[in-house]
Design a protein around this motif. Structure first.
Motif, short mmCIF file in Angstrom:
data_model
loop_
_atom_site.label_atom_id
_atom_site.label_comp_id
_atom_site.label_asym_id
_atom_site.label_seq_id
_atom_site.Cartn_x
_atom_site.Cartn_y
_atom_site.Cartn_z
N CYS A 33 0.84 -1.20 0.00
CA CYS A 33 0.00 0.00 0.00
C CYS A 33 0.88 1.25 0.00
O CYS A 33 1.98 1.25 0.56
CB CYS A 33 -0.88 0.05 1.24
SG CYS A 33 -2.00 -1.33 1.43
N VAL A 34 0.35 2.29 -0.60
CA VAL A 34 1.08 3.55 -0.71
C VAL A 34 0.33 4.62 0.06
O VAL A 34 -0.89 4.77 -0.08
CB VAL A 34 1.23 3.94 -2.19
CG1 VAL A 34 1.98 5.26 -2.32
CG2 VAL A 34 1.94 2.83 -2.95
N GLY A 35 1.03 5.34 0.92
CA GLY A 35 0.43 6.43 1.68
C GLY A 35 0.75 7.76 1.03
O GLY A 35 1.75 7.90 0.33
N VAL A 53 5.44 3.52 1.94
CA VAL A 53 4.95 2.18 1.59
C VAL A 53 4.74 1.38 2.87
O VAL A 53 5.61 1.36 3.74
CB VAL A 53 5.93 1.45 0.64
CG1 VAL A 53 5.39 0.07 0.28
CG2 VAL A 53 6.16 2.26 -0.63
N PHE A 54 3.58 0.76 2.98
CA PHE A 54 3.27 -0.10 4.12
C PHE A 54 2.48 -1.28 3.58
O PHE A 54 2.29 -1.39 2.36
CB PHE A 54 2.47 0.67 5.19
CG PHE A 54 1.15 1.20 4.68
CD1 PHE A 54 1.08 2.41 4.00
CD2 PHE A 54 -0.02 0.48 4.86
CE1 PHE A 54 -0.13 2.89 3.51
CE2 PHE A 54 -1.24 0.95 4.37
CZ PHE A 54 -1.29 2.15 3.70
N THR A 55 2.06 -2.18 4.46
CA THR A 55 1.30 -3.33 3.96
C THR A 55 0.09 -3.62 4.85
O THR A 55 0.01 -3.17 5.99
CB THR A 55 2.15 -4.62 3.88
OG1 THR A 55 2.51 -5.06 5.19
CG2 THR A 55 3.40 -4.42 3.05
N TYR A 89 -12.28 5.49 5.85
CA TYR A 89 -12.26 4.84 4.54
C TYR A 89 -11.16 5.46 3.68
O TYR A 89 -10.77 6.61 3.89
CB TYR A 89 -13.61 5.03 3.83
CG TYR A 89 -14.03 6.48 3.83
CD1 TYR A 89 -14.78 7.01 4.87
CD2 TYR A 89 -13.59 7.36 2.83
CE1 TYR A 89 -15.12 8.36 4.92
CE2 TYR A 89 -13.92 8.71 2.87
CZ TYR A 89 -14.69 9.20 3.91
OH TYR A 89 -15.00 10.54 3.95
N GLU A 90 -10.67 4.70 2.72
CA GLU A 90 -9.74 5.23 1.71
C GLU A 90 -10.01 4.50 0.39
O GLU A 90 -9.63 3.34 0.23
CB GLU A 90 -8.28 5.02 2.13
CG GLU A 90 -7.86 5.80 3.36
CD GLU A 90 -6.36 5.77 3.62
OE1 GLU A 90 -5.64 5.01 2.93
OE2 GLU A 90 -5.91 6.52 4.51
N ALA A 91 -10.65 5.16 -0.53
CA ALA A 91 -10.92 4.57 -1.84
C ALA A 91 -9.63 4.52 -2.67
O ALA A 91 -8.92 5.52 -2.76
CB ALA A 91 -11.95 5.42 -2.58
N GLU A 92 -9.34 3.36 -3.25
CA GLU A 92 -8.06 3.24 -3.96
C GLU A 92 -8.12 2.32 -5.18
O GLU A 92 -8.81 1.30 -5.17
CB GLU A 92 -6.98 2.71 -3.01
CG GLU A 92 -6.85 3.57 -1.77
CD GLU A 92 -5.57 3.36 -0.98
OE1 GLU A 92 -4.64 2.71 -1.50
OE2 GLU A 92 -5.52 3.86 0.15
N LEU A 93 -7.34 2.70 -6.17
CA LEU A 93 -7.06 1.81 -7.30
C LEU A 93 -5.97 0.83 -6.88
O LEU A 93 -4.93 1.25 -6.35
CB LEU A 93 -6.56 2.64 -8.50
CG LEU A 93 -6.03 1.84 -9.68
CD1 LEU A 93 -7.17 1.16 -10.43
CD2 LEU A 93 -5.24 2.76 -10.63
N ASN A 128 -10.90 -0.70 -0.71
CA ASN A 128 -11.10 0.30 0.33
C ASN A 128 -10.05 0.01 1.40
O ASN A 128 -10.13 -1.02 2.07
CB ASN A 128 -12.53 0.21 0.90
CG ASN A 128 -12.84 1.33 1.88
OD1 ASN A 128 -11.95 2.03 2.35
ND2 ASN A 128 -14.12 1.48 2.19
N ASP A 129 -9.07 0.90 1.51
CA ASP A 129 -7.98 0.73 2.49
C ASP A 129 -8.49 1.23 3.84
O ASP A 129 -8.10 2.30 4.31
CB ASP A 129 -6.74 1.49 2.01
CG ASP A 129 -5.62 1.49 3.03
OD1 ASP A 129 -5.63 0.63 3.93
OD2 ASP A 129 -4.72 2.35 2.90
N VAL A 130 -9.37 0.45 4.46
CA VAL A 130 -9.99 0.86 5.72
C VAL A 130 -8.91 0.98 6.80
O VAL A 130 -7.99 0.15 6.87
CB VAL A 130 -11.08 -0.15 6.14
CG1 VAL A 130 -11.77 0.31 7.43
CG2 VAL A 130 -12.10 -0.35 5.03
N GLY A 161 -2.71 -0.44 12.21
CA GLY A 161 -3.93 0.34 12.01
C GLY A 161 -4.60 0.10 10.67
O GLY A 161 -5.71 0.57 10.43
N LYS A 162 -3.93 -0.62 9.80
CA LYS A 162 -4.44 -0.88 8.45
C LYS A 162 -4.91 -2.31 8.26
O LYS A 162 -5.47 -2.63 7.22
CB LYS A 162 -3.32 -0.59 7.43
CG LYS A 162 -2.86 0.86 7.38
CD LYS A 162 -3.86 1.73 6.65
CE LYS A 162 -3.29 3.10 6.31
NZ LYS A 162 -4.20 3.86 5.41
N SER A 163 -4.62 -3.18 9.23
CA SER A 163 -4.77 -4.63 9.00
C SER A 163 -5.83 -5.30 9.86
O SER A 163 -5.85 -6.52 9.96
CB SER A 163 -3.43 -5.35 9.23
OG SER A 163 -2.50 -5.01 8.22
MG MG Z 1 -4.42 4.04 1.72
#
Ligand code: MG
Length: 290
Positions: free
Chosen positions: A79-81, A109-111, A137-141, A168-170, A185-187
């Motif tokens: 994932c890219v922040g 970059v995180f995962t 929420y984070e809408a992402e391609l 969605n990178d919740v 916090g992302k997983s």
């Molecule tokens: Mg994101």
């Protein structure tokens, strides 16, 4: 081609979605292979082998349950922040306040762990309030890698793109900011809704599309992917520096402005919210938070 992973009569299949987006026909692959979703088809195509035949009945999509195209990715989702200028600005006083100057030159970059992936219509579980009270929420391609490789140049990068999907990178914002690394916090369980299918790169150019997000029908995010700070070739070049990328690897490319934390005052997700993410040329995912 649009490749969907779906359940019909209690069994997982992988199929090709019809041109009109209304129906799906399963590929003739074993039950074991179907458990891996689109992954075996990606590997087949990357190896230059013929796709398996389409078998069985053509089903209406309304009669099947779509799952994430890669229901359990082979490893963590890259994932890219901080990858859209307006989003960098809206969180400059919070999430990005400790970012040092190197983040201007290099992407964050995180995962996310593979097990947090859920399907395009699955419920997302809000954690207990003691765990987090700031779910966003984070809408992402998302780019799906086809041909693997290491130290891939920007010039060659697009040859390594198999296709695209929507995620969605919740994010649990309080947990994200509590730790030096963002992965926790992302997983959280169910925090990566993905789908509705995988669109191959011959049908869409992820460098030129549009990412949108609605919360309970209210448009919150609307960003053209041309506005990325680090474009897709740069991301692939960067992430493959010293690290081999493999077929089926997923790169979530960052979110445009309009996340809940960036609003004044912030508006975090509450029980019952329905969040829809749509990307032109791919489709939409819609998840209820429970
Ligand atoms: Mg994101």
């Amino acid at each position: 081609m649009r490749i969907a992973t779906f359940v019909h009569n209690g069994k997982r299949h992988v199929g090709q979605v019809s041109v009109d987006g209304m129906q799906v026909t399963a590929f003739a692959i074993s039950d074991d292979l179907a458990q891996r979703g689109a992954q075996p088809l990606i590997e087949t195509m990357v190896n230059g082998q013929a796709l398996p035949a389409l078998s069985g009945a053509t089903l209406n999509l309304t009669d099947v349950k779509l799952e994430a195209p890669l229901p359990l990715p082979r490893r963590n989702v890259w994932c890219v922040g901080r990858n859209y200028h307006a989003h960098a600005k809206e969180l400059q006083a919070s999430v990005f306040k400790d970012s040092n100057s190197d983040t201007q030159a290099w992407p964050i970059v995180f995962t996310k762990v593979p097990e947090c992936v859920v399907g395009p219509t699955d419920d997302v579980q809000l954690p207990d309030a003691a765990v987090s009270q700031q779910i966003d929420y984070e809408a992402e391609l998302a780019v799906v890698i086809g041909l693997g490789g290491k130290n891939i140049s920007q010039a060659d990068a697009m040859k390594h793109v198999f296709g695209y999907t929507v995620v969605n990178d919740v994010t649990a914002r309080d947990v994200q900011m509590r730790h030096q690394q963002w992965d926790m916090g992302k997983s959280f369980d169910t925090f990566c809704p993905m789908g509705p299918w995988l669109v191959t790169a011959d049908e869409i150019d992820g460098r030129q599309t549009r990412v949108r997000c609605w919360v309970n029908g209210e448009l919150r995010q609307d960003g053209p992917t041309e506005n990325m700070i680090f474009d897709i070739p740069t991301l692939i070049e960067t992430i493959s520096r010293g690290i081999t990328l493999y077929p089926g690897d997923i790169i979530a490319t960052g979110t445009p402005a309009g996340v809940g934390m960036g609003l004044n005052p912030p508006r975090y997700i509450v029980k019952g919210d329905v969040i829809r993410v749509e990307i032109d040329g791919i489709g939409q995912i819609e998840n209820r938070f429970v």
